[in-house]
Design a protein around this motif. Structure first.
Motif, PDB file in Angstrom:
ATOM      1  N   GLU A   1      -4.734  -1.889  12.691  1.00 16.23           N
ATOM      2  CA  GLU A   1      -4.687  -3.346  12.819  1.00 16.23           C
ATOM      3  C   GLU A   1      -5.809  -3.970  11.998  1.00 16.23           C
ATOM      4  O   GLU A   1      -6.840  -3.334  11.749  1.00 16.23           O
ATOM      5  CB  GLU A   1      -4.810  -3.780  14.281  1.00 16.23           C
ATOM      6  N   ALA A   2      -5.587  -5.224  11.561  1.00 16.99           N
ATOM      7  CA  ALA A   2      -6.600  -5.942  10.780  1.00 16.99           C
ATOM      8  C   ALA A   2      -6.244  -7.426  10.808  1.00 16.99           C
ATOM      9  O   ALA A   2      -5.082  -7.797  11.053  1.00 16.99           O
ATOM     10  CB  ALA A   2      -6.656  -5.417   9.342  1.00 16.99           C
ATOM     11  N   PRO A   3      -7.202  -8.328  10.560  1.00 15.44           N
ATOM     12  CA  PRO A   3      -6.911  -9.762  10.506  1.00 15.44           C
ATOM     13  C   PRO A   3      -5.883 -10.080   9.424  1.00 15.44           C
ATOM     14  O   PRO A   3      -5.810  -9.397   8.389  1.00 15.44           O
ATOM     15  CB  PRO A   3      -8.278 -10.393  10.186  1.00 15.44           C
ATOM     16  N   GLU A   4      -5.102 -11.128   9.638  1.00 13.75           N
ATOM     17  CA  GLU A   4      -4.028 -11.479   8.708  1.00 13.75           C
ATOM     18  C   GLU A   4      -4.546 -11.778   7.310  1.00 13.75           C
ATOM     19  O   GLU A   4      -3.921 -11.380   6.320  1.00 13.75           O
ATOM     20  CB  GLU A   4      -3.249 -12.678   9.249  1.00 13.75           C
ATOM     21  N   MET A   5      -5.671 -12.485   7.197  1.00 18.33           N
ATOM     22  CA  MET A   5      -6.191 -12.821   5.876  1.00 18.33           C
ATOM     23  C   MET A   5      -6.547 -11.564   5.087  1.00 18.33           C
ATOM     24  O   MET A   5      -6.320 -11.485   3.880  1.00 18.33           O
ATOM     25  CB  MET A   5      -7.425 -13.719   6.007  1.00 18.33           C
ATOM     26  N   VAL A   6      -7.083 -10.576   5.775  1.00 19.08           N
ATOM     27  CA  VAL A   6      -7.425  -9.312   5.116  1.00 19.08           C
ATOM     28  C   VAL A   6      -6.157  -8.612   4.629  1.00 19.08           C
ATOM     29  O   VAL A   6      -6.089  -8.102   3.508  1.00 19.08           O
ATOM     30  CB  VAL A   6      -8.207  -8.405   6.084  1.00 19.08           C
ATOM     31  N   LEU A   7      -5.118  -8.617   5.458  1.00 21.78           N
ATOM     32  CA  LEU A   7      -3.871  -7.950   5.095  1.00 21.78           C
ATOM     33  C   LEU A   7      -3.180  -8.631   3.925  1.00 21.78           C
ATOM     34  O   LEU A   7      -2.645  -7.972   3.031  1.00 21.78           O
ATOM     35  CB  LEU A   7      -2.936  -7.921   6.313  1.00 21.78           C
ATOM     36  N   VAL A   8      -3.200  -9.963   3.912  1.00 22.47           N
ATOM     37  CA  VAL A   8      -2.582 -10.707   2.800  1.00 22.47           C
ATOM     38  C   VAL A   8      -3.309 -10.397   1.498  1.00 22.47           C
ATOM     39  O   VAL A   8      -2.686 -10.141   0.455  1.00 22.47           O
ATOM     40  CB  VAL A   8      -2.594 -12.224   3.091  1.00 22.47           C
ATOM     41  N   GLU A   9      -4.647 -10.415   1.536  1.00 22.88           N
ATOM     42  CA  GLU A   9      -5.431 -10.126   0.332  1.00 22.88           C
ATOM     43  C   GLU A   9      -5.153  -8.719  -0.179  1.00 22.88           C
ATOM     44  O   GLU A   9      -4.995  -8.490  -1.385  1.00 22.88           O
ATOM     45  CB  GLU A   9      -6.919 -10.289   0.645  1.00 22.88           C
ATOM     46  N   ARG A  10      -5.067  -7.760   0.738  1.00 24.93           N
ATOM     47  CA  ARG A  10      -4.789  -6.377   0.340  1.00 24.93           C
ATOM     48  C   ARG A  10      -3.401  -6.251  -0.276  1.00 24.93           C
ATOM     49  O   ARG A  10      -3.209  -5.555  -1.277  1.00 24.93           O
ATOM     50  CB  ARG A  10      -4.902  -5.452   1.554  1.00 24.93           C
ATOM     51  N   ASN A  11      -2.434  -6.909   0.323  1.00 25.04           N
ATOM     52  CA  ASN A  11      -1.052  -6.764  -0.143  1.00 25.04           C
ATOM     53  C   ASN A  11      -0.865  -7.354  -1.533  1.00 25.04           C
ATOM     54  O   ASN A  11      -0.108  -6.828  -2.350  1.00 25.04           O
ATOM     55  CB  ASN A  11      -0.096  -7.427   0.853  1.00 25.04           C
ATOM     56  N   LEU A  12      -1.567  -8.451  -1.812  1.00 25.71           N
ATOM     57  CA  LEU A  12      -1.434  -9.092  -3.123  1.00 25.71           C
ATOM     58  C   LEU A  12      -1.986  -8.196  -4.242  1.00 25.71           C
ATOM     59  O   LEU A  12      -1.504  -8.257  -5.375  1.00 25.71           O
ATOM     60  CB  LEU A  12      -2.177 -10.439  -3.122  1.00 25.71           C
ATOM     61  N   GLY A  13      -2.979  -7.371  -3.922  1.00 26.53           N
ATOM     62  CA  GLY A  13      -3.571  -6.512  -4.946  1.00 26.53           C
ATOM     63  C   GLY A  13      -2.998  -5.100  -4.981  1.00 26.53           C
ATOM     64  O   GLY A  13      -3.477  -4.253  -5.734  1.00 26.53           O
ATOM     65  N   LYS A  14      -1.940  -4.834  -4.215  1.00 27.10           N
ATOM     66  CA  LYS A  14      -1.384  -3.491  -4.144  1.00 27.10           C
ATOM     67  C   LYS A  14      -0.618  -3.153  -5.417  1.00 27.10           C
ATOM     68  O   LYS A  14       0.136  -3.968  -5.950  1.00 27.10           O
ATOM     69  CB  LYS A  14      -0.467  -3.367  -2.929  1.00 27.10           C
ATOM     70  N   ARG A  15      -0.801  -1.917  -5.916  1.00 29.40           N
ATOM     71  CA  ARG A  15      -0.059  -1.415  -7.067  1.00 29.40           C
ATOM     72  C   ARG A  15       0.389   0.019  -6.761  1.00 29.40           C
ATOM     73  O   ARG A  15      -0.283   0.749  -6.031  1.00 29.40           O
ATOM     74  CB  ARG A  15      -0.930  -1.416  -8.333  1.00 29.40           C
ATOM     75  N   VAL A  16       1.525   0.424  -7.341  1.00 27.60           N
ATOM     76  CA  VAL A  16       2.099   1.741  -7.067  1.00 27.60           C
ATOM     77  C   VAL A  16       2.338   2.479  -8.373  1.00 27.60           C
ATOM     78  O   VAL A  16       2.800   1.881  -9.362  1.00 27.60           O
ATOM     79  CB  VAL A  16       3.421   1.614  -6.281  1.00 27.60           C
ATOM     80  N   ASP A  17       2.015   3.755  -8.377  1.00 28.16           N
ATOM     81  CA  ASP A  17       2.321   4.614  -9.515  1.00 28.16           C
ATOM     82  C   ASP A  17       3.769   5.089  -9.369  1.00 28.16           C
ATOM     83  O   ASP A  17       4.091   5.829  -8.435  1.00 28.16           O
ATOM     84  CB  ASP A  17       1.366   5.813  -9.523  1.00 28.16           C
ATOM     85  N   PRO A  18       4.692   4.681 -10.261  1.00 23.62           N
ATOM     86  CA  PRO A  18       6.108   5.059 -10.106  1.00 23.62           C
ATOM     87  C   PRO A  18       6.366   6.554 -10.236  1.00 23.62           C
ATOM     88  O   PRO A  18       7.400   7.037  -9.780  1.00 23.62           O
ATOM     89  CB  PRO A  18       6.798   4.285 -11.231  1.00 23.62           C
ATOM     90  N   LEU A  19       5.438   7.278 -10.847  1.00 27.83           N
ATOM     91  CA  LEU A  19       5.641   8.718 -11.001  1.00 27.83           C
ATOM     92  C   LEU A  19       5.212   9.500  -9.763  1.00 27.83           C
ATOM     93  O   LEU A  19       5.925  10.391  -9.290  1.00 27.83           O
ATOM     94  CB  LEU A  19       4.872   9.238 -12.225  1.00 27.83           C
ATOM     95  N   THR A  20       4.030   9.193  -9.221  1.00 30.49           N
ATOM     96  CA  THR A  20       3.487   9.953  -8.094  1.00 30.49           C
ATOM     97  C   THR A  20       3.645   9.249  -6.761  1.00 30.49           C
ATOM     98  O   THR A  20       3.411   9.857  -5.711  1.00 30.49           O
ATOM     99  CB  THR A  20       1.996  10.230  -8.317  1.00 30.49           C
ATOM    100  N   GLN A  21       4.007   7.955  -6.803  1.00 29.46           N
ATOM    101  CA  GLN A  21       4.116   7.125  -5.596  1.00 29.46           C
ATOM    102  C   GLN A  21       2.762   6.902  -4.919  1.00 29.46           C
ATOM    103  O   GLN A  21       2.707   6.426  -3.781  1.00 29.46           O
ATOM    104  CB  GLN A  21       5.096   7.744  -4.591  1.00 29.46           C
ATOM    105  N   GLU A  22       1.679   7.216  -5.617  1.00 29.86           N
ATOM    106  CA  GLU A  22       0.351   6.930  -5.084  1.00 29.86           C
ATOM    107  C   GLU A  22       0.120   5.417  -5.077  1.00 29.86           C
ATOM    108  O   GLU A  22       0.523   4.711  -6.011  1.00 29.86           O
ATOM    109  CB  GLU A  22      -0.733   7.616  -5.914  1.00 29.86           C
ATOM    110  N   VAL A  23      -0.554   4.948  -4.036  1.00 30.98           N
ATOM    111  CA  VAL A  23      -0.817   3.514  -3.883  1.00 30.98           C
ATOM    112  C   VAL A  23      -2.251   3.224  -4.305  1.00 30.98           C
ATOM    113  O   VAL A  23      -3.191   3.913  -3.891  1.00 30.98           O
ATOM    114  CB  VAL A  23      -0.586   3.069  -2.428  1.00 30.98           C
ATOM    115  N   TYR A  24      -2.428   2.187  -5.138  1.00 24.77           N
ATOM    116  CA  TYR A  24      -3.754   1.771  -5.608  1.00 24.77           C
ATOM    117  C   TYR A  24      -3.948   0.289  -5.292  1.00 24.77           C
ATOM    118  O   TYR A  24      -3.039  -0.397  -4.816  1.00 24.77           O
ATOM    119  CB  TYR A  24      -3.898   2.014  -7.111  1.00 24.77           C
ATOM    120  N   HIS A  25      -5.159  -0.199  -5.579  1.00 24.11           N
ATOM    121  CA  HIS A  25      -5.457  -1.602  -5.333  1.00 24.11           C
ATOM    122  C   HIS A  25      -6.337  -2.120  -6.461  1.00 24.11           C
ATOM    123  O   HIS A  25      -7.248  -1.421  -6.929  1.00 24.11           O
ATOM    124  CB  HIS A  25      -6.170  -1.783  -3.986  1.00 24.11           C
ATOM    125  N   THR A  26      -6.067  -3.337  -6.876  1.00 26.70           N
ATOM    126  CA  THR A  26      -6.791  -3.914  -8.007  1.00 26.70           C
ATOM    127  C   THR A  26      -8.277  -4.104  -7.721  1.00 26.70           C
ATOM    128  O   THR A  26      -9.095  -4.119  -8.647  1.00 26.70           O
ATOM    129  CB  THR A  26      -6.176  -5.273  -8.387  1.00 26.70           C
TER     130      THR A  26
END
Length: 491
Positions: free
Chosen positions: A165-190
């Motif tokens: 669990e985490a505050p909504e503002m933290v989750l929104v900020e994290r989700n906007l910066g999420k990036r995925v490697d299409p080859l390995t499916q590893e998740v990164y963040h800007t």
């Protein structure tokens, strides 16, 4: 055994064997499995259940709102526990599953997959040998109480449920910066986790559903569903704040997943307290005995009783007492074995201190079938040992014990008549501490599942640590897994 006689005299070796091979827990697990799956042939089912030998493998759900870090924590748990990583997306892409093609078609046509199809995919995947033998960690499923109840009906029962669990503002900020490697499916963040490899940076893509509007919609759905999921798994879930460094979140999740819940299987405590002089072994033994009805066994007191009672063993011990040399191991073990085999110890359990002093004595104790099932090392610096023992004294009139720092006498009259025990002289205390220090490393290696407690704190805080490890099963440690604490638990 004669059912009309009470209490039963069960040889200590029986309890040691049952606990070593988890006989009681094995029977409880088989009974639970029989009631869940209700097989037509219970005997054949139990044989297959025993052959799987997977009662201790991980079975973990990692749940939480979008961007809470479920995938990262789930993958880290898998790497650490050598378990199989599972997720809804992975189930859809698995062409070896019979229903994967149908589920993928439903998602493309209708935009969603029916709950029954999700449950069928998961049930089929969990039957594969890697999930059976290594265990599994499921990322982000179930999302609703209805899905969780459906899994329960199919017999898919996780042992641990990690809820982030985490505050909504933290989750929104994290989700906007999420990036995925299409080859390995590893998740990164800007911001928080950008890859070093420039090639990986170039191929990262922004996943669908990460806009502010989509994130807000998914967060609303998650907030509606989480309470129902917690009600579905009321006794085996842990809520962890994801608004902290990822390493801290993972450490809490790993500690929870490696823990075992209290069992209804019979358990007779046989506690061994090891530590230098002044570490509080006698006090902790008394506290455990008072609260849990255990028999406190002080090895030194046993020897004194034999000498005072002028028994045959006492006459063998007396020369050692008079010369100051240790009692022979054979005689020591006979004295201890006689006490631990008595009815009160066999029926109530015991807490022992003062023995063994070295690995040879520990090995003798094990061969005699008197092995403890909880071993605690009370750690205390030598300077604290000296401070605790060398400054204590006794009032010969009242028998009250005092300490110049922690419990000074109320008046000068008492102070003048205080007497110190010759055994508390600094040279003797330092000699005893040095002798313990030379043996403790080998004893720690001998008792691999021992727990280490900092004894340089309030005695009731120490007792709380001992108590928590006494009433709760020890954490699961399986071959091939890695431990953050180097094998043993530290408190």
């Amino acid at each position: 055994m004669d059912a009309t006689s009470r209490p039963h005299r069960i040889p200590p070796a029986m309890g040691v064997y049952a606990e070593k091979h988890k006989v009681f827990q094995m029977m409880q697990n088989m009974t639970e499995a029989l009631l869940i799956y209700r097989p037509k042939d219970p005997i054949e089912f139990m044989i297959e259940h025993l052959m799987k030998d997977n009662d201790e493998v991980p079975a973990v759900l990692v749940l939480g709102p979008p961007a809470a870090g479920k995938t990262t924590i789930a993958r880290w748990l898998c790497k650490h526990l050598s378990a199989t990583y599972l997720s809804p997306q992975q189930l859809l892409r698995n062409k070896l599953l019979r229903q994967s093609r149908e589920a993928l078609a439903r998602q493309q046509l209708q935009g969603s997959v029916p709950d029954e199809l999700w449950a069928g995919l998961l049930e089929e995947r969990l039957a594969d040998v890697d999930c059976v033998k290594l265990g599994w960690v499921l990322d982000g499923f179930p999302e609703t109480r209805a899905q969780a109840r459906l899994l329960q009906a199919l017999g898919v029962a996780p042992r641990h449920v990690v809820v982030l669990e985490a505050p909504e503002m933290v989750l929104v900020e994290r989700n906007l910066g999420k990036r995925v490697d299409p080859l390995t499916q590893e998740v990164y963040h800007t911001t928080f986790d950008w890859p070093i490899d420039f090639t990986v940076q170039k191929r990262l893509v922004k996943p669908e559903g990460t806009s502010v509007q989509d994130t807000a919609k998914r967060l609303l759905e998650s907030h509606r569903n989480i309470p129902g999921l917690l009600r579905t798994y009321p006794d085996n879930h842990k809520v962890i704040s994801a608004d902290q460094p990822c390493a801290d979140v993972f450490a809490q999740a790993l500690s929870f997943v490696q823990s075992r819940f209290r069992s209804e299987a019979p358990f007779l405590p046989r506690v061994l307290l090891l530590g230098p002089p002044g570490s509080g072994k006698s006090l902790q033994a008394a506290l455990l005995a008072q609260k849990y009805g255990l028999v406190p066994v002080s090895f030194v007191d046993l020897l004194r009783e034999e000498v005072v009672g002028r028994t045959s063993l006492g006459e063998l011990i007396r020369p050692s007492f008079e010369s100051g040399y240790p009692v022979g191991d054979t005689v020591a073990l006979r004295v201890l074995g006689n006490r631990l085999s008595q009815l009160d110890c066999a029926t109530r359990g015991w807490v022992l201190h003062g023995f063994p002093r070295d690995v040879d004595q520990a090995e003798l104790l094990r061969r005699a079938g008197l092995e403890p099932n909880r071993v605690f090392f009370l750690h205390l610096p030598t300077e604290v040992t000296t401070q605790r023992l060398c400054q204590r004294a006794t009032d010969p009139i009242s028998g009250e014990r005092y300490h110049t720092i922690f419990k000074p006498p109320a008046n000068e009259e008492i102070l003048q008549r205080l007497r110190r025990n010759p055994h508390d002289a600094p040279p003797r205390v330092e000699k005893k501490a040095d002798a313990y220090g030379r043996q403790v490393a080998d004893l720690e290696d001998f008792y691999e599942e021992a727990l280490f407690v900092n004894a340089d704190q309030d005695p009731y805080t120490v007792f709380e640590h001992l108590e928590s490890c006494l009433v709760t099963p020890l954490p699961v440690t399986r071959p091939g897994t890695r431990s953050l604490a180097g094998g043993a638990s530290h408190l």
